[in-house]
Design a protein around this motif. Structure first.
Motif, short mmCIF file in Angstrom:
data_model
loop_
_atom_site.label_atom_id
_atom_site.label_comp_id
_atom_site.label_asym_id
_atom_site.label_seq_id
_atom_site.Cartn_x
_atom_site.Cartn_y
_atom_site.Cartn_z
N ASP A 193 1.80 -0.64 -6.31
CA ASP A 193 2.72 -1.35 -7.09
C ASP A 193 4.28 -1.48 -6.65
OD1 ASP A 193 0.12 -1.80 -8.61
OD2 ASP A 193 0.94 -0.39 -10.02
N ARG A 194 4.42 -0.41 -5.95
CA ARG A 194 5.99 -0.53 -5.51
C ARG A 194 6.80 -0.39 -6.74
NH1 ARG A 194 6.45 -1.63 0.01
NH2 ARG A 194 4.49 -2.75 0.88
N GLY A 195 6.49 0.44 -7.82
CA GLY A 195 7.08 0.62 -8.86
C GLY A 195 8.01 1.88 -8.82
N ASP A 196 8.22 2.56 -7.76
CA ASP A 196 8.65 3.92 -7.56
C ASP A 196 9.37 3.93 -6.27
OD1 ASP A 196 9.48 6.64 -8.07
OD2 ASP A 196 7.91 7.31 -7.16
N ILE A 197 10.25 2.89 -6.02
CA ILE A 197 10.87 2.63 -4.66
C ILE A 197 11.71 3.93 -4.09
CG2 ILE A 197 10.94 0.09 -4.91
CD1 ILE A 197 13.98 0.14 -5.54
N GLN A 250 -6.34 17.01 -10.08
CA GLN A 250 -5.85 16.60 -9.01
C GLN A 250 -5.89 15.23 -8.39
OE1 GLN A 250 -4.00 19.42 -6.87
NE2 GLN A 250 -3.55 19.51 -9.01
N GLU A 251 -7.41 14.79 -9.04
CA GLU A 251 -7.71 13.43 -8.45
C GLU A 251 -7.12 12.45 -9.02
OE1 GLU A 251 -9.88 16.04 -9.19
OE2 GLU A 251 -10.46 16.49 -7.33
N GLU A 252 -6.77 12.45 -10.49
CA GLU A 252 -6.05 11.75 -11.35
C GLU A 252 -4.78 11.56 -10.58
OE1 GLU A 252 -7.68 11.69 -15.79
OE2 GLU A 252 -6.68 13.62 -15.04
N ILE A 253 -4.09 12.67 -10.28
CA ILE A 253 -2.71 12.80 -9.77
C ILE A 253 -2.73 12.08 -8.67
CG2 ILE A 253 -0.80 14.13 -8.93
CD1 ILE A 253 -1.67 16.34 -10.92
N VAL A 254 -3.56 12.11 -7.57
CA VAL A 254 -3.57 11.36 -6.35
C VAL A 254 -3.80 10.23 -6.60
CG1 VAL A 254 -4.84 11.11 -4.03
CG2 VAL A 254 -4.47 13.74 -4.88
N THR A 255 -4.72 9.59 -7.46
CA THR A 255 -4.73 8.32 -7.71
C THR A 255 -3.56 7.58 -8.24
OG1 THR A 255 -7.12 8.75 -8.14
CG2 THR A 255 -6.43 6.77 -9.14
N ARG A 256 -2.68 8.40 -9.19
CA ARG A 256 -1.61 7.81 -9.66
C ARG A 256 -0.63 7.52 -8.62
NH1 ARG A 256 0.59 6.10 -14.67
NH2 ARG A 256 2.63 6.73 -14.77
N ILE A 257 -0.68 8.58 -7.61
CA ILE A 257 0.42 8.31 -6.55
C ILE A 257 0.06 7.26 -5.84
CG2 ILE A 257 1.19 9.34 -4.32
CD1 ILE A 257 0.96 12.19 -5.65
N TRP A 258 -1.06 6.93 -5.54
CA TRP A 258 -1.49 5.83 -4.55
C TRP A 258 -1.09 4.47 -5.33
CZ3 TRP A 258 -1.49 6.21 0.36
CH2 TRP A 258 -2.02 7.38 0.98
N ALA A 259 -1.48 4.58 -6.58
CA ALA A 259 -1.24 3.36 -7.32
C ALA A 259 0.44 3.01 -7.71
CB ALA A 259 -1.69 3.67 -9.01
N LEU A 260 1.11 4.10 -7.45
CA LEU A 260 2.49 3.84 -7.70
C LEU A 260 3.08 3.38 -6.27
CD1 LEU A 260 3.93 7.23 -9.27
CD2 LEU A 260 4.30 4.86 -10.25
N ARG A 261 2.40 3.65 -5.13
CA ARG A 261 2.74 3.07 -3.92
C ARG A 261 2.27 1.75 -3.79
NH1 ARG A 261 1.11 8.31 0.16
NH2 ARG A 261 2.99 9.49 -0.62
N GLY A 321 10.95 6.91 -4.96
CA GLY A 321 10.01 8.28 -5.09
C GLY A 321 10.32 9.29 -5.87
N PHE A 322 11.12 8.81 -7.03
CA PHE A 322 11.34 9.90 -8.07
C PHE A 322 10.06 10.48 -8.86
CE2 PHE A 322 15.72 7.87 -8.20
CZ PHE A 322 16.30 8.49 -7.07
N ARG A 323 9.30 9.43 -9.05
CA ARG A 323 7.89 9.69 -9.89
C ARG A 323 7.05 10.22 -8.86
NH1 ARG A 323 7.40 6.40 -14.58
NH2 ARG A 323 9.06 5.16 -15.00
N GLU A 324 6.78 9.82 -7.76
CA GLU A 324 6.06 10.49 -7.04
C GLU A 324 6.46 11.99 -6.79
OE1 GLU A 324 4.74 10.01 -2.35
OE2 GLU A 324 4.69 8.39 -3.62
#
Length: 160
Positions: free
Chosen positions: A19-23, A6-17, A25-28
């Motif tokens: 980096d603006r690499g998921d404008i 769960q912590e890895e997933i939360v960290t990944r979401i914040w990283a995607l945000r 929100g499909f990955r998120e």
């Protein structure tokens, strides 16, 4: 299959945000559905907790989404196919398969992402062409190689 913590997933979401690499929100979207309510609250603010649903079986979802993605490729649905590639890549990450994420990042994006989707299927050793009839099987095989779906020319949008 083991999914990320769960912590890895939360960290990944914040990283995607960040980096603006998921404008879009499909990955998120894939990641948030893997969170329990307590962790989801760290990244979203649902209006009503009763509206929250958590996906439990990510492998089945990935298998079903693979079939969906193949359909979008064959239907020449550019935006939907692109979304499918993003979601499959995130599912591979979620399921702990960084090797598949890297394999999907390697090929370019010709023919509606067909090579990327094939890399996903191959990485999990899941069927890619097996469920298709002859014409669709040939079309998808050609598209995976970066060619038009029809050797005589495509009227639906393939480009060389």
């Amino acid at each position: 299959m083991t999914i990320r913590t769960q912590e890895e997933i939360v960290t990944r979401i914040w990283a995607l945000r960040a980096d603006r690499g998921d404008i879009f929100g499909f990955r998120e979207e894939v990641l948030v559905e893997a969170l329990d309510l307590d962790h989801a609250r760290q990244v979203i603010a649902p209006r009503h907790p009763s509206e929250w649903t958590q996906r439990v079986d990510h492998e089945t979802y990935a298998r079903d989404y693979l079939r969906f993605a193949i359909g979008k490729i064959l239907d020449h649905r550019s935006n939907s196919a692109s979304r499918s590639v993003d979601k499959l890549s995130e599912l591979a990450w979620l399921l702990g398969r960084d090797d598949i994420v890297a394999a999907m990042d390697h090929p370019g994006y010709p023919m509606y992402g067909a090579p990327k989707v094939k890399a996903f299927a191959d990485g999990f050793a899941w069927p890619f062409l097996d469920d298709l009839d002859g014409d669709d099987r040939l079309a998808l095989a050609r598209m995976t190689e970066g060619q038009q779906c029809d050797p005589q020319g495509c009227e639906r949008g393939c480009a060389d």
